[in-house]
Structure formats: C-alpha cells, structure tokens
Design a protein around this motif. Structure first.
Motif, PDB file in Angstrom:
ATOM      1  N   GLU A  46       0.839  -1.209   0.000  1.00 26.76           N
ATOM      2  CA  GLU A  46       0.000   0.000   0.000  1.00 26.76           C
ATOM      3  C   GLU A  46       0.869   1.252   0.000  1.00 26.76           C
ATOM      4  N   LEU A  47       1.999   1.185   0.733  1.00 24.67           N
ATOM      5  CA  LEU A  47       2.919   2.318   0.776  1.00 24.67           C
ATOM      6  C   LEU A  47       3.598   2.508  -0.580  1.00 24.67           C
ATOM      7  N   GLU A  48       4.037   1.404  -1.188  1.00 26.07           N
ATOM      8  CA  GLU A  48       4.706   1.472  -2.490  1.00 26.07           C
ATOM      9  C   GLU A  48       3.774   2.048  -3.567  1.00 26.07           C
ATOM     10  N   GLN A  49       2.505   1.682  -3.481  1.00 31.99           N
ATOM     11  CA  GLN A  49       1.536   2.161  -4.469  1.00 31.99           C
ATOM     12  C   GLN A  49       0.959   3.523  -4.104  1.00 31.99           C
ATOM     13  N   LYS A  50       1.496   4.084  -2.996  1.00 36.77           N
ATOM     14  CA  LYS A  50       1.090   5.407  -2.524  1.00 36.77           C
ATOM     15  C   LYS A  50      -0.397   5.487  -2.177  1.00 36.77           C
ATOM     16  N   ASN A  51      -0.954   4.333  -1.760  1.00 37.13           N
ATOM     17  CA  ASN A  51      -2.339   4.339  -1.284  1.00 37.13           C
ATOM     18  C   ASN A  51      -2.427   4.841   0.158  1.00 37.13           C
ATOM     19  N   ILE A  52      -1.298   4.776   0.868  1.00 37.24           N
ATOM     20  CA  ILE A  52      -1.210   5.339   2.209  1.00 37.24           C
ATOM     21  C   ILE A  52       0.089   6.135   2.296  1.00 37.24           C
ATOM     22  N   ASP A  53       0.112   7.122   3.183  1.00 34.48           N
ATOM     23  CA  ASP A  53       1.346   7.890   3.335  1.00 34.48           C
ATOM     24  C   ASP A  53       2.198   7.284   4.442  1.00 34.48           C
ATOM     25  N   GLU A  54       3.405   7.798   4.593  1.00 28.65           N
ATOM     26  CA  GLU A  54       4.348   7.238   5.557  1.00 28.65           C
ATOM     27  C   GLU A  54       3.837   7.342   6.986  1.00 28.65           C
ATOM     28  N   GLU A  55       3.114   8.400   7.285  1.00 36.35           N
ATOM     29  CA  GLU A  55       2.590   8.575   8.648  1.00 36.35           C
ATOM     30  C   GLU A  55       1.636   7.453   9.019  1.00 36.35           C
ATOM     31  N   VAL A  56       0.742   7.099   8.103  1.00 36.12           N
ATOM     32  CA  VAL A  56      -0.196   6.005   8.350  1.00 36.12           C
ATOM     33  C   VAL A  56       0.559   4.685   8.496  1.00 36.12           C
ATOM     34  N   PHE A  57       1.566   4.497   7.627  1.00 39.47           N
ATOM     35  CA  PHE A  57       2.375   3.278   7.683  1.00 39.47           C
ATOM     36  C   PHE A  57       3.026   3.119   9.056  1.00 39.47           C
ATOM     37  N   PHE A  58       3.664   4.194   9.535  1.00 33.25           N
ATOM     38  CA  PHE A  58       4.355   4.119  10.824  1.00 33.25           C
ATOM     39  C   PHE A  58       3.368   3.978  11.992  1.00 33.25           C
ATOM     40  N   ASN A  59       2.159   4.436  11.820  1.00 30.78           N
ATOM     41  CA  ASN A  59       1.148   4.260  12.869  1.00 30.78           C
ATOM     42  C   ASN A  59       0.777   2.789  13.058  1.00 30.78           C
ATOM     43  N   PHE A  60       0.939   2.003  11.976  1.00 29.77           N
ATOM     44  CA  PHE A  60       0.617   0.578  12.049  1.00 29.77           C
ATOM     45  C   PHE A  60       1.759  -0.254  12.635  1.00 29.77           C
ATOM     46  N   LEU A  61       2.961   0.310  12.706  1.00 34.09           N
ATOM     47  CA  LEU A  61       4.124  -0.462  13.138  1.00 34.09           C
ATOM     48  C   LEU A  61       4.012  -1.031  14.550  1.00 34.09           C
ATOM     49  N   PRO A  62       3.447  -0.307  15.524  1.00 26.43           N
ATOM     50  CA  PRO A  62       3.308  -0.921  16.866  1.00 26.43           C
ATOM     51  C   PRO A  62       2.513  -2.221  16.838  1.00 26.43           C
ATOM     52  N   GLN A  63       1.442  -2.263  16.014  1.00 28.11           N
ATOM     53  CA  GLN A  63       0.650  -3.484  15.906  1.00 28.11           C
ATOM     54  C   GLN A  63       1.455  -4.584  15.228  1.00 28.11           C
ATOM     55  N   VAL A  64       2.222  -4.227  14.195  1.00 28.91           N
ATOM     56  CA  VAL A  64       3.079  -5.212  13.520  1.00 28.91           C
ATOM     57  C   VAL A  64       4.104  -5.758  14.501  1.00 28.91           C
ATOM     58  N   LYS A  65       4.642  -4.884  15.348  1.00 29.16           N
ATOM     59  CA  LYS A  65       5.626  -5.311  16.353  1.00 29.16           C
ATOM     60  C   LYS A  65       4.999  -6.295  17.333  1.00 29.16           C
ATOM     61  N   ARG A  66       3.784  -5.990  17.811  1.00 31.22           N
ATOM     62  CA  ARG A  66       3.110  -6.901  18.748  1.00 31.22           C
ATOM     63  C   ARG A  66       2.848  -8.260  18.105  1.00 31.22           C
ATOM     64  N   ASP A  67       2.426  -8.242  16.840  1.00 33.85           N
ATOM     65  CA  ASP A  67       2.188  -9.505  16.138  1.00 33.85           C
ATOM     66  C   ASP A  67       3.489 -10.292  15.977  1.00 33.85           C
ATOM     67  N   ALA A  68       4.580  -9.580  15.691  1.00 35.50           N
ATOM     68  CA  ALA A  68       5.873 -10.241  15.525  1.00 35.50           C
ATOM     69  C   ALA A  68       6.323 -10.872  16.836  1.00 35.50           C
ATOM     70  N   GLN A  69       6.138 -10.160  17.947  1.00 31.62           N
ATOM     71  CA  GLN A  69       6.511 -10.692  19.264  1.00 31.62           C
ATOM     72  C   GLN A  69       5.691 -11.936  19.592  1.00 31.62           C
ATOM     73  N   LYS A  70       4.402 -11.889  19.279  1.00 34.80           N
ATOM     74  CA  LYS A  70       3.521 -13.031  19.528  1.00 34.80           C
ATOM     75  C   LYS A  70       3.968 -14.248  18.721  1.00 34.80           C
ATOM     76  N   ASN A  71       4.293 -14.022  17.451  1.00 32.45           N
ATOM     77  CA  ASN A  71       4.702 -15.133  16.601  1.00 32.45           C
ATOM     78  C   ASN A  71       6.072 -15.676  16.979  1.00 32.45           C
ATOM     79  N   LEU A  72       6.965 -14.786  17.413  1.00 39.43           N
ATOM     80  CA  LEU A  72       8.278 -15.241  17.876  1.00 39.43           C
ATOM     81  C   LEU A  72       8.118 -16.132  19.100  1.00 39.43           C
TER      82      LEU A  72
END
Length: 244
Positions: A46-72
């Motif tokens: 979505e970021l590459e296709q410019k459907n979302i801006d960098e701010e929105v992308f970075f707002n999702f990172l905490p959730q991605v981090k939590r999912d990564a910790q759970k899977n680890l």
C-alpha cells in the motif's frame, strides 16, 4: 487378555492425542505466519503504491511489532516442545528449592509486575524442595505465570504456593484476575477455545497450556486448573518430590 486390551487402548489414546497436538501446532503456526507476514506485506504494498502515506504506515508499526513478538513466542514455544519429541529425550532431575523458582519468576517478570503494580508473594514452606528437570519445570511455571500476569488487573496480587504432601509437591500459581467461564475449562487444552486478550490488551495464541500439559506428563505429574469468571484462576501442578 483384558490387560492387553487396556494397554492397547491407552496406546491408541496417546497416539490420538499426539496427532491432534501436532495437527493443532501446524495449524497455529501456519495461521499466525500468514497473519503476520500478510499484514506486513499488505502495508508495504500500500505504501509502495502510494495508497497510504508514511505517517499512516508508521502508525501501524506498533501493531506489527506486537504480532511479531507473539509469533516469535509461538516459534520459541514450538521449538521447546519439538526438542522433547525427537530422539531419546530424557529428563535431568536436580534438586530445586521452590523459593529459587519464585525468585526466577520474580526477576524475569519484574518489569511487567511493575507496569501493572502487581505484588508477587511466596506462600508455604520456605525450605520446600523437589527433584525435577529444571528446564522443563521453569518453562511450565513461566507460561502459567505469564498468563496470571496477563489476566490480572492493576494493583492485584499473585501467589506462588507450595504444599508438600508426603512424596508429592503441589505448586500453585494463584491470581484474582479475569478468570474464565466454566464452559471454556473443559476445552482448555484443545484448539477450539477462543483467544482472550489480557487486561492491557496482551495477545496470545493459546498454545502455551497445551505444551505445558505435555511437559507436565514428561515430569510424571498432573495439572489442575480452577477458574471462575471475574474471580481469578488457580493453576496447580502435582509433582513427585523425587524423580530418579
């Protein structure tokens, strides 16, 4: 003849349990891996296709981090279990002071206990001990205690209680957190129960208790869970005082 049939039935039952466990493990790993990498790849695309801006992308990172910790954690749990399933796995019994187990949990979870202002207390004979496999036993207590912290509210207490009854030692982790509805208790070690969030939004995959039960059987012990919704949970391990 009856003894032979009973023994055969027990072997069949154990085999069924192992098959169900392994199938469930594969299902969980497959589902969680797709969930983690699928979400992350979708965000990048979505970021590459410019459907979302960098701010929105970075707002999702905490959730991605939590999912990564759970899977680890899921992968680490799975590796711990798999090590006991291949080759001639043998437990290595050593003398363990129960207070050492208490301090192990107290130190490992110091930050999480402080975050929720949870007090952790030892209850029972300070000189109580048992001979067991330290790695397996610490793993089991770690997973049970992690759940106790996860489902406890701010300012609540958790206890590690020890009771010695002849050649048996009963270790219990007692919390007064969210507890669990009785209808879910019968399926606590299966794969049909829903996944519950912790009181601070902590996420898990419901795999730990299934591995815990397997490890307790390796230690020639039993596990009992008593829980009531909004009243808390007591998880008790019934272990031999001595394992040769």
């Amino acid at each position: 003849m009856n003894d032979f049939i009973n023994e055969l039935q027990l072997k069949i039952k154990r085999l069924e349990n192992e098959i169900n466990f392994k199938n469930g493990l594969i299902s969980i790993l497959s589902h969680d891996s797709k969930e983690l990498f699928g979400t992350f790849l979708l965000l990048v695309e979505e970021l590459e296709q410019k459907n979302i801006d960098e701010e929105v992308f970075f707002n999702f990172l905490p959730q991605v981090k939590r999912d990564a910790q759970k899977n680890l954690q899921t992968i680490q749990d799975s590796i711990s279990w798999l090590k006991t399933q291949y080759g001639e796995f043998k437990i290595k019994p050593v003398k363990i002071m129960v207070t050492d187990l208490f301090h192990y949990l107290e130190e490992k979870y110091a930050a999480k206990l402080k975050e929720k202002n949870i007090k952790f207390y030892f209850k029972g004979d300070q000189n109580a001990f048992l001979t067991s496999d330290r790695i397996l036993l610490e793993y089991v207590l770690d997973k049970i205690f992690n759940n106790a912290v996860k489902y406890s509210f701010q300012d609540q207490d958790i206890y590690l209680q020890v009771i010695t009854e002849g050649d048996q030692v009963v270790l219990s982790i007692i919390d007064s957190g969210t507890g669990m509805n009785e209808k879910y208790l019968s399926g606590i070690y299966t794969y049909g129960n829903p996944i519950f969030l912790g009181t601070s939004g902590e996420k898990g995959v419901g795999l730990s208790l299934k591995i815990v039960k397997n490890f307790i059987s390796l230690l020639y012990g039993n596990i009992q869970i008593i829980s009531a919704e909004n009243k808390g949970t007591t998880v008790s391990l019934f272990l031999r005082k001595f394992i040769e």
